[in-house]
Design a protein around this motif. Structure first.
Motif, mmCIF file in Angstrom:
data_model
loop_
_atom_site.group_PDB
_atom_site.id
_atom_site.type_symbol
_atom_site.label_atom_id
_atom_site.label_comp_id
_atom_site.label_asym_id
_atom_site.label_seq_id
_atom_site.Cartn_x
_atom_site.Cartn_y
_atom_site.Cartn_z
ATOM 1 N N ILE A 89 0.850 -1.201 0.000
ATOM 2 C CA ILE A 89 0.000 0.000 0.000
ATOM 3 C C ILE A 89 0.884 1.248 0.000
ATOM 4 C CG2 ILE A 89 -1.641 1.353 1.373
ATOM 5 C CD1 ILE A 89 -2.781 -1.405 2.356
ATOM 6 N N LEU A 90 1.918 1.246 0.849
ATOM 7 C CA LEU A 90 2.805 2.411 0.919
ATOM 8 C C LEU A 90 3.567 2.595 -0.391
ATOM 9 C CD1 LEU A 90 4.034 1.989 4.583
ATOM 10 C CD2 LEU A 90 2.504 3.763 3.711
ATOM 11 N N LYS A 91 3.973 1.481 -1.016
ATOM 12 C CA LYS A 91 4.642 1.573 -2.323
ATOM 13 C C LYS A 91 3.695 2.167 -3.354
ATOM 14 C CE LYS A 91 8.169 -2.006 -2.138
ATOM 15 N NZ LYS A 91 8.445 -3.410 -2.364
ATOM 16 N N ALA A 92 2.442 1.721 -3.320
ATOM 17 C CA ALA A 92 1.438 2.222 -4.266
ATOM 18 C C ALA A 92 1.200 3.716 -4.076
ATOM 19 C CB ALA A 92 0.127 1.449 -4.117
ATOM 20 N N CYS A 93 1.422 4.205 -2.861
ATOM 21 C CA CYS A 93 1.267 5.628 -2.565
ATOM 22 C C CYS A 93 2.521 6.411 -2.925
ATOM 23 C CB CYS A 93 0.962 5.837 -1.080
ATOM 24 S SG CYS A 93 -0.673 5.260 -0.595
ATOM 25 N N GLY A 94 3.559 5.702 -3.369
ATOM 26 C CA GLY A 94 4.784 6.378 -3.788
ATOM 27 C C GLY A 94 5.678 6.815 -2.651
ATOM 28 N N GLN B 151 1.896 -1.547 12.347
ATOM 29 C CA GLN B 151 1.380 -0.256 12.791
ATOM 30 C C GLN B 151 2.078 0.831 11.985
ATOM 31 O OE1 GLN B 151 1.618 0.471 16.995
ATOM 32 N NE2 GLN B 151 0.623 -1.453 17.529
ATOM 33 N N LEU B 152 1.279 1.747 11.449
ATOM 34 C CA LEU B 152 1.814 2.836 10.635
ATOM 35 C C LEU B 152 1.713 4.157 11.382
ATOM 36 C CD1 LEU B 152 2.849 3.894 7.840
ATOM 37 C CD2 LEU B 152 0.438 4.234 7.248
ATOM 38 N N TYR B 153 2.797 4.915 11.326
ATOM 39 C CA TYR B 153 2.841 6.269 11.898
ATOM 40 C C TYR B 153 3.271 7.230 10.806
ATOM 41 C CZ TYR B 153 2.634 3.941 16.393
ATOM 42 O OH TYR B 153 2.223 3.164 17.450
ATOM 43 N N ILE B 154 2.554 8.341 10.696
ATOM 44 C CA ILE B 154 2.911 9.376 9.731
ATOM 45 C C ILE B 154 2.988 10.697 10.487
ATOM 46 C CG2 ILE B 154 2.254 10.592 7.608
ATOM 47 C CD1 ILE B 154 0.610 8.060 6.866
ATOM 48 N N ASN B 155 4.105 11.389 10.321
ATOM 49 C CA ASN B 155 4.322 12.674 11.002
ATOM 50 C C ASN B 155 4.065 12.577 12.507
ATOM 51 O OD1 ASN B 155 4.958 13.939 8.538
ATOM 52 N ND2 ASN B 155 2.793 14.262 8.111
ATOM 53 N N GLY B 156 4.528 11.471 13.111
ATOM 54 C CA GLY B 156 4.409 11.316 14.552
ATOM 55 C C GLY B 156 3.050 10.862 15.041
ATOM 56 N N GLU B 157 2.098 10.656 14.113
ATOM 57 C CA GLU B 157 0.736 10.264 14.501
ATOM 58 C C GLU B 157 0.474 8.814 14.128
ATOM 59 O OE1 GLU B 157 -1.668 12.321 15.976
ATOM 60 O OE2 GLU B 157 -0.014 13.736 16.198
ATOM 61 N N PHE B 158 -0.177 8.083 15.034
ATOM 62 C CA PHE B 158 -0.567 6.701 14.742
ATOM 63 C C PHE B 158 -1.700 6.697 13.733
ATOM 64 C CE2 PHE B 158 -3.318 3.008 16.023
ATOM 65 C CZ PHE B 158 -2.505 2.038 15.466
ATOM 66 N N VAL B 159 -1.541 5.941 12.669
ATOM 67 C CA VAL B 159 -2.574 5.860 11.626
ATOM 68 C C VAL B 159 -3.418 4.606 11.804
ATOM 69 C CG1 VAL B 159 -2.992 5.690 9.142
ATOM 70 C CG2 VAL B 159 -1.170 7.180 10.009
ATOM 71 N N GLY B 160 -2.776 3.447 11.947
ATOM 72 C CA GLY B 160 -3.514 2.209 12.124
ATOM 73 C C GLY B 160 -2.748 1.020 11.573
ATOM 74 N N GLY B 161 -3.468 -0.099 11.468
ATOM 75 C CA GLY B 161 -2.895 -1.320 10.931
ATOM 76 C C GLY B 161 -3.231 -1.469 9.459
ATOM 77 N N ALA C 18 -10.052 4.948 -0.174
ATOM 78 C CA ALA C 18 -10.818 6.194 -0.127
ATOM 79 C C ALA C 18 -9.992 7.395 -0.596
ATOM 80 C CB ALA C 18 -11.315 6.430 1.300
ATOM 81 N N GLY C 19 -8.702 7.166 -0.856
ATOM 82 C CA GLY C 19 -7.829 8.248 -1.284
ATOM 83 C C GLY C 19 -7.295 9.089 -0.131
ATOM 84 N N GLU C 20 -7.607 8.700 1.088
ATOM 85 C CA GLU C 20 -7.192 9.485 2.264
ATOM 86 C C GLU C 20 -5.709 9.289 2.574
ATOM 87 O OE1 GLU C 20 -9.734 8.326 5.501
ATOM 88 O OE2 GLU C 20 -11.532 8.723 4.315
ATOM 89 N N LEU C 21 -5.234 8.054 2.431
ATOM 90 C CA LEU C 21 -3.849 7.772 2.794
ATOM 91 C C LEU C 21 -2.895 8.543 1.877
ATOM 92 C CD1 LEU C 21 -2.203 6.122 4.807
ATOM 93 C CD2 LEU C 21 -2.114 4.282 3.142
ATOM 94 N N GLN C 22 -3.229 8.614 0.592
ATOM 95 C CA GLN C 22 -2.393 9.350 -0.352
ATOM 96 C C GLN C 22 -2.276 10.816 0.071
ATOM 97 O OE1 GLN C 22 -4.737 7.108 -0.887
ATOM 98 N NE2 GLN C 22 -4.676 6.236 -2.941
ATOM 99 N N GLN C 23 -3.389 11.400 0.537
ATOM 100 C CA GLN C 23 -3.380 12.806 0.962
ATOM 101 C C GLN C 23 -2.487 12.988 2.192
ATOM 102 O OE1 GLN C 23 -7.602 13.431 1.434
ATOM 103 N NE2 GLN C 23 -7.721 14.557 -0.496
ATOM 104 N N VAL C 24 -2.633 12.081 3.157
ATOM 105 C CA VAL C 24 -1.836 12.182 4.389
ATOM 106 C C VAL C 24 -0.357 12.039 4.078
ATOM 107 C CG1 VAL C 24 -1.434 11.158 6.667
ATOM 108 C CG2 VAL C 24 -3.735 11.262 5.769
ATOM 109 N N LEU C 25 -0.034 11.198 3.091
ATOM 110 C CA LEU C 25 1.357 10.904 2.773
ATOM 111 C C LEU C 25 2.010 11.953 1.871
ATOM 112 C CD1 LEU C 25 1.051 7.071 2.281
ATOM 113 C CD2 LEU C 25 2.557 8.210 3.919
ATOM 114 N N THR C 26 1.218 12.811 1.242
ATOM 115 C CA THR C 26 1.793 13.827 0.354
ATOM 116 C C THR C 26 2.538 14.849 1.210
ATOM 117 O OG1 THR C 26 -0.038 13.546 -1.179
ATOM 118 C CG2 THR C 26 1.268 15.546 -1.414
ATOM 119 N N PRO C 27 3.848 14.989 0.966
ATOM 120 C CA PRO C 27 4.604 15.963 1.764
ATOM 121 C C PRO C 27 4.030 17.362 1.604
ATOM 122 C CG PRO C 27 6.090 14.564 0.481
ATOM 123 C CD PRO C 27 4.686 14.291 0.003
ATOM 124 N N GLN C 28 3.904 18.048 2.713
ATOM 125 C CA GLN C 28 3.315 19.401 2.674
ATOM 126 C C GLN C 28 4.332 20.413 2.211
ATOM 127 O OE1 GLN C 28 0.059 19.586 3.117
ATOM 128 N NE2 GLN C 28 0.121 17.404 3.517
#
Length: 104
Positions: A39-44, A74-84, A94-104
């Protein structure tokens, strides 16, 4: 905070994307960890930090307490727990993970 909790905290806060998993991205040791990596690879994701919980019993137990989450991966992004992996899959679809992973 115990030593192991402090180690986990430093990993989570010191890296943008951290996946606590069984095995490593090349050789995942469980289907859920493998799916999480895919999933993370698919998100680039290119800056993924992984922690193989099978190599460190303290972390393996400690991570469950850290997030109050009983399963790995367990996945953490920017110090926040995301889930399993199930939550990751739902967010990805839902396209949400891609948004969270896009560097700001």
């Amino acid at each position: 905070m115990s030593n192991v909790q402090q180690r986990i905290d430093e990993l989570v806060k010191g890296n943008r994307v951290v996946l606590f998993m069984k095995g490593n991205p090349t050789f995942p040791q469980c289907g859920f960890s493998g799916r999480a990596v895919q999933i993370l690879k698919a998100c680039g994701v290119t800056d993924l930090t992984t922690v193989n919980v099978l190599e460190d019993e303290e972390i393996r137990q400690g991570i469950k307490e850290y997030a109050n989450w009983p399963t790995i991966p367990q996945l953490y992004i920017n110090g926040e727990f995301v889930g399993g992996s199930d939550i990751m899959m739902e967010m990805y679809q839902a396209g949400e993970l891609q948004q969270v992973l896009t560097p700001q």
